[in-house]
Write a protein that holds these residues in place. Structure first.
Motif, PDB file in Angstrom:
ATOM      1  N   HIS A  11      42.545  30.162  31.918  1.00 45.00           N
ATOM      2  CA  HIS A  11      42.856  29.608  33.234  1.00 45.00           C
ATOM      3  C   HIS A  11      42.798  30.680  34.316  1.00 45.00           C
ATOM      4  O   HIS A  11      42.307  30.428  35.426  1.00 45.00           O
ATOM      5  CB  HIS A  11      44.235  28.942  33.228  1.00 45.00           C
ATOM      6  CG  HIS A  11      44.237  27.599  32.581  1.00 45.00           C
ATOM      7  ND1 HIS A  11      43.795  26.462  33.216  1.00 45.00           N
ATOM      8  CD2 HIS A  11      44.614  27.214  31.346  1.00 45.00           C
ATOM      9  CE1 HIS A  11      43.900  25.430  32.402  1.00 45.00           C
ATOM     10  NE2 HIS A  11      44.400  25.868  31.257  1.00 45.00           N
ATOM     11  N   LEU A  12      43.277  31.860  34.007  1.00 38.88           N
ATOM     12  CA  LEU A  12      43.244  32.943  34.995  1.00 38.88           C
ATOM     13  C   LEU A  12      41.812  33.355  35.313  1.00 38.88           C
ATOM     14  O   LEU A  12      41.462  33.573  36.481  1.00 38.88           O
ATOM     15  CB  LEU A  12      44.056  34.138  34.499  1.00 38.88           C
ATOM     16  CG  LEU A  12      45.570  33.912  34.421  1.00 38.88           C
ATOM     17  CD1 LEU A  12      46.247  35.103  33.760  1.00 38.88           C
ATOM     18  CD2 LEU A  12      46.152  33.648  35.795  1.00 38.88           C
ATOM     19  N   PHE A  13      40.962  33.448  34.294  1.00 38.33           N
ATOM     20  CA  PHE A  13      39.570  33.793  34.547  1.00 38.33           C
ATOM     21  C   PHE A  13      38.838  32.681  35.302  1.00 38.33           C
ATOM     22  O   PHE A  13      37.984  32.945  36.143  1.00 38.33           O
ATOM     23  CB  PHE A  13      38.836  34.154  33.255  1.00 38.33           C
ATOM     24  CG  PHE A  13      39.031  35.593  32.872  1.00 38.33           C
ATOM     25  CD1 PHE A  13      38.431  36.606  33.609  1.00 38.33           C
ATOM     26  CD2 PHE A  13      39.816  35.937  31.789  1.00 38.33           C
ATOM     27  CE1 PHE A  13      38.616  37.938  33.274  1.00 38.33           C
ATOM     28  CE2 PHE A  13      40.012  37.267  31.446  1.00 38.33           C
ATOM     29  CZ  PHE A  13      39.410  38.272  32.187  1.00 38.33           C
ATOM     30  N   ALA A  14      39.191  31.429  35.022  1.00 39.61           N
ATOM     31  CA  ALA A  14      38.586  30.318  35.761  1.00 39.61           C
ATOM     32  C   ALA A  14      38.960  30.399  37.242  1.00 39.61           C
ATOM     33  O   ALA A  14      38.111  30.168  38.120  1.00 39.61           O
ATOM     34  CB  ALA A  14      39.025  28.978  35.166  1.00 39.61           C
ATOM     35  N   MET A  15      40.216  30.742  37.517  1.00 48.55           N
ATOM     36  CA  MET A  15      40.648  30.897  38.902  1.00 48.55           C
ATOM     37  C   MET A  15      39.922  32.065  39.558  1.00 48.55           C
ATOM     38  O   MET A  15      39.501  31.977  40.716  1.00 48.55           O
ATOM     39  CB  MET A  15      42.160  31.082  38.974  1.00 48.55           C
ATOM     40  CG  MET A  15      42.694  31.277  40.392  1.00 48.55           C
ATOM     41  SD  MET A  15      42.323  29.925  41.556  1.00 48.55           S
ATOM     42  CE  MET A  15      43.372  28.630  40.941  1.00 48.55           C
ATOM     43  N   LEU A  16      39.756  33.147  38.838  1.00 45.85           N
ATOM     44  CA  LEU A  16      39.039  34.299  39.368  1.00 45.85           C
ATOM     45  C   LEU A  16      37.586  33.935  39.706  1.00 45.85           C
ATOM     46  O   LEU A  16      37.067  34.314  40.760  1.00 45.85           O
ATOM     47  CB  LEU A  16      39.082  35.452  38.361  1.00 45.85           C
ATOM     48  CG  LEU A  16      38.487  36.776  38.793  1.00 45.85           C
ATOM     49  CD1 LEU A  16      39.226  37.322  40.004  1.00 45.85           C
ATOM     50  CD2 LEU A  16      38.545  37.765  37.642  1.00 45.85           C
ATOM     51  N   GLU A  17      36.952  33.167  38.835  1.00 44.29           N
ATOM     52  CA  GLU A  17      35.583  32.717  39.100  1.00 44.29           C
ATOM     53  C   GLU A  17      35.533  31.826  40.334  1.00 44.29           C
ATOM     54  O   GLU A  17      34.616  31.944  41.160  1.00 44.29           O
ATOM     55  CB  GLU A  17      35.028  31.973  37.884  1.00 44.29           C
ATOM     56  CG  GLU A  17      34.698  32.891  36.729  1.00 44.29           C
ATOM     57  CD  GLU A  17      34.242  32.138  35.493  1.00 44.29           C
ATOM     58  OE1 GLU A  17      33.886  30.933  35.603  1.00 44.29           O
ATOM     59  OE2 GLU A  17      34.233  32.736  34.412  1.00 44.29           O
ATOM     60  N   GLN A  18      36.517  30.960  40.475  1.00 42.23           N
ATOM     61  CA  GLN A  18      36.557  30.078  41.637  1.00 42.23           C
ATOM     62  C   GLN A  18      36.713  30.897  42.918  1.00 42.23           C
ATOM     63  O   GLN A  18      36.056  30.626  43.922  1.00 42.23           O
ATOM     64  CB  GLN A  18      37.702  29.076  41.513  1.00 42.23           C
ATOM     65  CG  GLN A  18      37.704  28.030  42.597  1.00 42.23           C
ATOM     66  CD  GLN A  18      38.805  26.996  42.404  1.00 42.23           C
ATOM     67  OE1 GLN A  18      39.605  27.084  41.477  1.00 42.23           O
ATOM     68  NE2 GLN A  18      38.854  26.023  43.279  1.00 42.23           N
ATOM     69  N   LEU A  19      37.562  31.904  42.883  1.00 40.62           N
ATOM     70  CA  LEU A  19      37.753  32.764  44.057  1.00 40.62           C
ATOM     71  C   LEU A  19      36.491  33.563  44.376  1.00 40.62           C
ATOM     72  O   LEU A  19      36.242  33.900  45.533  1.00 40.62           O
ATOM     73  CB  LEU A  19      38.930  33.712  43.839  1.00 40.62           C
ATOM     74  CG  LEU A  19      40.318  33.075  43.879  1.00 40.62           C
ATOM     75  CD1 LEU A  19      41.368  34.048  43.386  1.00 40.62           C
ATOM     76  CD2 LEU A  19      40.633  32.581  45.276  1.00 40.62           C
ATOM     77  N   GLY A  20      35.703  33.870  43.358  1.00 42.27           N
ATOM     78  CA  GLY A  20      34.478  34.634  43.555  1.00 42.27           C
ATOM     79  C   GLY A  20      33.286  33.797  43.984  1.00 42.27           C
ATOM     80  O   GLY A  20      32.234  34.332  44.311  1.00 42.27           O
ATOM     81  N   ASN A  21      33.444  32.480  44.002  1.00 45.93           N
ATOM     82  CA  ASN A  21      32.367  31.579  44.386  1.00 45.93           C
ATOM     83  C   ASN A  21      32.282  31.519  45.913  1.00 45.93           C
ATOM     84  O   ASN A  21      33.050  30.821  46.571  1.00 45.93           O
ATOM     85  CB  ASN A  21      32.605  30.186  43.799  1.00 45.93           C
ATOM     86  CG  ASN A  21      31.455  29.241  44.043  1.00 45.93           C
ATOM     87  OD1 ASN A  21      30.622  29.453  44.911  1.00 45.93           O
ATOM     88  ND2 ASN A  21      31.424  28.172  43.266  1.00 45.93           N
ATOM     89  N   ASP A  22      31.331  32.238  46.489  1.00 46.31           N
ATOM     90  CA  ASP A  22      31.196  32.321  47.945  1.00 46.31           C
ATOM     91  C   ASP A  22      30.946  30.962  48.591  1.00 46.31           C
ATOM     92  O   ASP A  22      31.443  30.683  49.676  1.00 46.31           O
ATOM     93  CB  ASP A  22      30.065  33.282  48.329  1.00 46.31           C
ATOM     94  CG  ASP A  22      30.413  34.726  48.019  1.00 46.31           C
ATOM     95  OD1 ASP A  22      31.610  35.047  47.919  1.00 46.31           O
ATOM     96  OD2 ASP A  22      29.471  35.531  47.877  1.00 46.31           O
ATOM     97  N   GLU A  23      30.169  30.115  47.945  1.00 44.17           N
ATOM     98  CA  GLU A  23      29.859  28.804  48.514  1.00 44.17           C
ATOM     99  C   GLU A  23      31.118  27.949  48.664  1.00 44.17           C
ATOM    100  O   GLU A  23      31.311  27.282  49.666  1.00 44.17           O
ATOM    101  CB  GLU A  23      28.844  28.073  47.642  1.00 44.17           C
ATOM    102  CG  GLU A  23      27.458  28.677  47.690  1.00 44.17           C
ATOM    103  CD  GLU A  23      26.499  27.992  46.732  1.00 44.17           C
ATOM    104  OE1 GLU A  23      26.839  26.922  46.186  1.00 44.17           O
ATOM    105  OE2 GLU A  23      25.409  28.537  46.523  1.00 44.17           O
ATOM    106  N   GLU A  24      31.978  27.968  47.643  1.00 45.27           N
ATOM    107  CA  GLU A  24      33.194  27.164  47.676  1.00 45.27           C
ATOM    108  C   GLU A  24      34.204  27.702  48.675  1.00 45.27           C
ATOM    109  O   GLU A  24      35.006  26.960  49.216  1.00 45.27           O
ATOM    110  CB  GLU A  24      33.842  27.133  46.284  1.00 45.27           C
ATOM    111  CG  GLU A  24      33.641  25.829  45.572  1.00 45.27           C
ATOM    112  CD  GLU A  24      34.423  25.760  44.295  1.00 45.27           C
ATOM    113  OE1 GLU A  24      35.660  25.877  44.323  1.00 45.27           O
ATOM    114  OE2 GLU A  24      33.783  25.591  43.250  1.00 45.27           O
TER     115      GLU A  24
END
Length: 100
Positions: A11-24
């Motif tokens: 879950h923490l890595f998924a959140m990190l990926e979401q934060l790293g998604n520039d488009e989102e």
């Protein structure tokens, strides 16, 4: 979440990926909401990890003092995810192996 550290890590890595998604993260409201969620997850995760560390410390201390037995206090017992149910004795053996 299945309530284990592996799931927490995912879950923490998924959140990190979401934060790293520039488009989102171009929408300021979505960014603000995501950052608030990430902050909450971080605080809760820290407490979960502190609890896990305390459990390991308690098991190590109990082992050093020769106090580990079939009636180990439930306070320091842990529980595996529902998909990997273990009997109380198998859980205890698994914990003992982990601290040795």
């Amino acid at each position: 979440m299945q309530n284990n550290l592996s799931d927490l890590n995912n879950h923490l890595f998924a959140m990190l990926e979401q934060l790293g998604n520039d488009e989102e993260m171009t929408d300021s409201k979505k960014l603000e909401s995501t950052l608030a969620r990430a902050n909450g997850m971080c605080k809760i995760s820290s407490q979960i990890l502190k609890t896990a560390s305390l459990q390991v410390s308690a098991l190590n201390t109990a082992e050093r003092c020769g106090l580990l037995n079939d009636e180990m206090p439930a306070l320091i017992a842990t529980k595996d995810s529902a998909s990997n149910k273990l009997t109380a004795e198998k859980q205890r053996q698994k914990l003992l192996e982990a601290v040795r």
